[in-house]
Design an enzyme around this catalytic site. Sequence first.
Site, PDB file in Angstrom:
ATOM      1  N   SER A 138       0.868  -1.173   0.000  1.00 51.07           N
ATOM      2  CA  SER A 138       0.000   0.000   0.000  1.00 51.07           C
ATOM      3  C   SER A 138       0.908   1.227   0.000  1.00 51.07           C
ATOM      4  O   SER A 138       1.855   1.304  -0.794  1.00 51.07           O
ATOM      5  CB  SER A 138      -0.942  -0.040   1.210  1.00 51.07           C
ATOM      6  OG  SER A 138      -1.717   1.126   1.292  1.00 51.07           O
ATOM      7  N   TYR A 152      -5.084   7.838  -5.995  1.00 52.21           N
ATOM      8  CA  TYR A 152      -4.025   7.020  -5.397  1.00 52.21           C
ATOM      9  C   TYR A 152      -4.406   6.648  -3.962  1.00 52.21           C
ATOM     10  O   TYR A 152      -4.306   5.473  -3.576  1.00 52.21           O
ATOM     11  CB  TYR A 152      -2.714   7.807  -5.435  1.00 52.21           C
ATOM     12  CG  TYR A 152      -1.505   7.010  -4.995  1.00 52.21           C
ATOM     13  CD1 TYR A 152      -1.008   5.980  -5.787  1.00 52.21           C
ATOM     14  CD2 TYR A 152      -0.863   7.290  -3.796  1.00 52.21           C
ATOM     15  CE1 TYR A 152       0.108   5.250  -5.402  1.00 52.21           C
ATOM     16  CE2 TYR A 152       0.256   6.570  -3.397  1.00 52.21           C
ATOM     17  CZ  TYR A 152       0.735   5.561  -4.199  1.00 52.21           C
ATOM     18  OH  TYR A 152       1.833   4.838  -3.804  1.00 52.21           O
ATOM     19  N   LYS A 156      -5.034   2.920  -2.391  1.00 53.64           N
ATOM     20  CA  LYS A 156      -4.163   2.380  -1.338  1.00 53.64           C
ATOM     21  C   LYS A 156      -4.916   2.158  -0.027  1.00 53.64           C
ATOM     22  O   LYS A 156      -4.611   1.244   0.727  1.00 53.64           O
ATOM     23  CB  LYS A 156      -2.956   3.310  -1.140  1.00 53.64           C
ATOM     24  CG  LYS A 156      -2.030   3.388  -2.368  1.00 53.64           C
ATOM     25  CD  LYS A 156      -1.416   2.029  -2.705  1.00 53.64           C
ATOM     26  CE  LYS A 156      -0.327   2.137  -3.763  1.00 53.64           C
ATOM     27  NZ  LYS A 156       0.321   0.846  -4.057  1.00 53.64           N
TER      28      LYS A 156
END
Length: 269
Positions: A138, A152, A156
């Site tokens: 992650s 993003y 994650k």
Amino acid sequence: MTHVIITGGSSGIGLALAHIYAARGARLSLLARSLPALEAVQAELARDHRETSIHIESADVTDEDQTFAAIRRCEDAFGPCAILITSAGIVEPGRFEALSSAAFNRQIRTNLLGSVHAVRAVYAAMKERRSGRIMLVSSGAGLIGIYGYTAYCASKFALHGFADALRSEAKPHGVSVSVCFPPDTETPQFSRELEHRPLEATVIMGRVAPWSSATVALRIARAIDKGQFEVFFGWTLWALGRFGSAVKPVLNWWFDRGIRRIGGGGERP
Ligand SMILES: NC(=O)c1ccc[n+]([C@@H]2O[C@H](COP(=O)([O-])OP(=O)(O)OC[C@H]3O[C@@H](n4cnc5c(N)ncnc54)[C@H](OP(=O)(O)O)[C@@H]3O)[C@@H](O)[C@H]2O)c1
């Protein structure tokens, strides 16, 4: 000999992990899209670590069939996967409204679904054998939202949720699932990202020196050895990981203040 499969093994953190497992004499399978990059890395690893065997597969992890077929070929070559590390990932910063749908979706498809596809390719057999280790990569951006990183961060954060739920399903079957949250790390991705990182993000994240990919990889490999579930880097990310709901309001206040100070959040070109 341990068979280690690393998606995104041709560069950055994945490549640093490949060096660690190659030094341990593992059988290594590396997946990425660019075949020339994979071939260059295969030659580099073979030169640096004579004891290791390296299999390479060009595949796009966003494509489930391609990922399955590539991992099947890896297992045909080197036997069942003992350790899977999903390091393939991309980042395309930009304010939400400036980010195209294509760029947003690409990040979700690569970072979240790409990891899920690779896990699905090995998980059932690991369960059957009652052994196997899975490490999902992650990011610190999977612990707190960062200006300019909506896609993003979403990808994650989602990986963390996936890991959390899968961990509890996998544990009774002897399979360990881990997730790590690297900080800024010196890699080709990081250099590319910096060119597009919004000023607001630079201000709130400070100008802390990035970690070396070798240090990050070593910590990840040690966590895999121990079957550690969550891997944090540095005290801020550790505090966020362990006490997120208490720490986040303070950090968000600090971030918002930093953004106000630079007159940020506006419509700069
Ligand atoms: N560097 C950092 O500061 C940082 C911080 C936190 C988390 N991370 C995470 O760490 C992981 C590795 O990042 P990195 O900095 O090492 O990046 P990197 O140097 O750019 O390496 C990324 C790797 O993923 C592969 N990849 C990308 N898209 C792919 C796809 N669709 N299918 C298959 N392979 C693909 C790339 O090869 P091809 O392009 O040839 O496919 C490359 O091997 C990523 O998940 C990233 O989000 C990085």
